[in-house]
Design an enzyme around this catalytic site. Structure first.
Site, PDB file in Angstrom:
ATOM      1  N   GLU A  88     -14.060  -9.029   7.324  1.00  0.00           N
ATOM      2  CA  GLU A  88     -14.264  -8.087   8.444  1.00  0.00           C
ATOM      3  C   GLU A  88     -13.805  -8.701   9.768  1.00  0.00           C
ATOM      4  OE1 GLU A  88     -17.752  -5.037   7.015  1.00  0.00           O
ATOM      5  OE2 GLU A  88     -18.405  -6.786   8.175  1.00  0.00           O
ATOM      6  N   GLU A  98     -16.004  -2.963   0.548  1.00  0.00           N
ATOM      7  CA  GLU A  98     -17.441  -2.945   0.803  1.00  0.00           C
ATOM      8  C   GLU A  98     -17.884  -1.520   1.081  1.00  0.00           C
ATOM      9  OE1 GLU A  98     -19.196  -5.566   3.649  1.00  0.00           O
ATOM     10  OE2 GLU A  98     -17.834  -7.229   3.186  1.00  0.00           O
TER      11      GLU A  98
END
Length: 345
Positions: free
Chosen positions: A171, A278
């Site tokens: 991320e 995710e």
């Protein structure tokens, strides 16, 4: 007897060729299969602290088998450089990652390795350098990223595991290894990402390298990041996305179309494969989470030319009673949430 011996090398050669061909076909078939999976970084610690996973009849069962029974075929594992021993924010060392990868592969699972390049969580709000890298020059950081990536993957290879995917950073809309690899300095961030890519390909050129951002429904964020990545010659194979309606305080019905459109746009704009690496929903909203997962899987499968590779749930086994995490997919009685049945379809 001499005639039999004379033809033996030919028989062996043909057998070897057939086996290799079959193995190649099996690998290709697996690689073309939609990935449905789970990130299970907490699993060894949950087991070590005595958590019991159970099937619908209340019998203890291996967590990985429970996930496989729900149609999952992929396991994602995070790796930290020198983590502490905290049960929820530690572990996931290179050695532990190798052990988990071997275990998952024996269960027939495909493997994704997620390099955080940190000693603990790296995400949009924090991208802290490992303590041993903290005072390194930028040139040293480049070597650190390459060597750490290479060493972990070499250890996996030695153990008989070749990951199908490797994430370079976790991320990273603002970059990684702050401040050196911040998006305020794209030329440096690009070099760091490329070192991860190069180390991965040095181990096995067939491993696909993922670059991963949060908020998969946010097309503007993705275009800005990957336009910069393109302009700075970042090397990667797959665009990875997180999708958590909970964290942006919406219901999935408000932005699932945005996720689908972003997936398609990324695949077309950058000619890359895409993947939701995710996803998660509230454990108390079972039906809503299941419907969300069904919708996300459909969105990824709608990406043209089979460029939508799969969907991975983040820590479904991380029951709230153990982790205090609200977005697991596990029930209070130790059984998998019916929400995970979405992966059976």
């Amino acid at each position: 007897m001499k005639k039999r011996l004379a033809i033996l090398p030919l028989v062996l050669a043909l057998t070897t060729a057939f086996t290799a061909c079959t193995s190649t076909k099996n690998t290709t078939a697996q690689n073309n299969t939609f990935a449905k999976g789970a990130d299970v970084g907490w699993l060894p610690q949950m087991e070590a602290t005595g958590y019991k996973f159970k099937d619908a009849d209340g019998n203890e069962k291996d967590c990985l088998q429970l996930l496989k029974d729900r149609g999952m075929n992929t396991i994602r594992l995070r790796v930290w450089v020198h983590p502490n021993n905290d049960k929820a924010s530690g572990h996931c060392s290179p050695e532990e990652t190798v052990a988990m990868a071997v275990r998952a592969q024996k269960m027939g699972m495909r493997i994704m390795v997620d390099f955080h390049y940190s000693d603990s969580w790296a995400d949009p709000g924090k991208q802290n350098k490992p303590a041993v890298w903290a005072n390194h020059s930028f040139d040293e950081l480049l070597n650190d990223v390459y060597q750490h990536t290479y060493d972990v993957l070499a250890s996996l290879e030695k153990a008989g595991v070749t990951p199908e995917w490797v994430q370079v950073g976790n991320e990273i809309p603002g970059g990684m290894l702050w401040p050196d690899g911040s998006t305020t300095n794209w030329p440096q961030l690009a070099q760091l990402l490329n070192k991860g890519y190069e180390a991965t390909k040095a181990i096995n050129n067939n491993i696909k390298v993922i670059v991963h951002l949060d908020e998969g429904n946010n097309n503007k964020k993705f275009r800005e990041f990957y336009d910069n990545a393109t302009n700075n010659n970042v090397k990667y194979d797959v665009i990875g996305m997180s999708y958590y309606p909970f964290w942006i305080k919406t219901d999935y019905t408000e932005n699932i179309a945005d996720l689908e459109n972003n997936l398609k746009d990324m695949a077309k704009r950058y000619n890359k494969e895409v993947m939701v690496v995710e996803v998660g929903g509230e454990d108390t909203k079972v039906e809503n989470t299941r419907d969300m997962l069904v919708a996300v899987i459909k969105a990824v499968k709608k990406v043209p030319n089979n460029k939508g590779l799969g969907v991975i749930y983040w820590e479904p086994e991380g029951a709230r009673s153990w982790s205090h995490y609200a977005l697991s997919a596990w029930m209070e009685d130790g059984t998998p949430s019916p929400a995970l049945d979405a992966f059976k379809e």
